[in-house]
Design a protein around this motif. Structure first.
Motif, mmCIF file in Angstrom:
data_model
loop_
_atom_site.group_PDB
_atom_site.id
_atom_site.type_symbol
_atom_site.label_atom_id
_atom_site.label_comp_id
_atom_site.label_asym_id
_atom_site.label_seq_id
_atom_site.Cartn_x
_atom_site.Cartn_y
_atom_site.Cartn_z
ATOM 1 N N TYR A 47 34.214 27.863 41.506
ATOM 2 C CA TYR A 47 34.877 28.377 42.690
ATOM 3 C C TYR A 47 35.353 27.232 43.586
ATOM 4 C CZ TYR A 47 35.634 30.608 47.170
ATOM 5 O OH TYR A 47 36.187 31.009 48.348
ATOM 6 N N GLY A 78 38.994 27.720 43.222
ATOM 7 C CA GLY A 78 39.208 28.777 44.208
ATOM 8 C C GLY A 78 38.943 30.148 43.608
ATOM 9 N N GLU A 79 39.379 31.155 44.330
ATOM 10 C CA GLU A 79 39.143 32.535 43.896
ATOM 11 C C GLU A 79 40.150 32.920 42.821
ATOM 12 O OE1 GLU A 79 38.861 36.927 45.959
ATOM 13 O OE2 GLU A 79 38.771 35.121 47.178
ATOM 14 N N LEU A 80 39.697 33.659 41.839
ATOM 15 C CA LEU A 80 40.584 34.118 40.782
ATOM 16 C C LEU A 80 41.510 35.207 41.320
ATOM 17 C CD1 LEU A 80 38.115 34.412 37.780
ATOM 18 C CD2 LEU A 80 39.884 32.698 38.120
#
Length: 60
Positions: free
Chosen positions: A17, A21-23
């Motif tokens: 993460y 980052g966020e998927l």
């Protein structure tokens, strides 16, 4: 590998993460497209390059 750290799954998830980052959200089923395998179309082949007669090694 004596000095290698062993991470837990939670730690690995956090590191992923932190790096990526966020998927993005998963696509909806109705947005997916079905694919179909096809054969390679016949493509004309180019003739091999002909360099002509051998170039002499001496240019006298």
């Amino acid at each position: 590998m004596d000095g290698a750290e062993k991470f837990t799954e939670e730690e690995l998830a956090f590191l992923r993460y932190a790096r990526f980052g966020e998927l993005p959200p998963r696509p909806r089923r109705e947005d997916l497209v079905e694919t179909q395998e096809t054969e390679q179309p016949w493509l004309p082949t180019r003739p091999r390059f002909d360099p002509g007669p051998e170039i002499p090694t001496r240019w006298c």
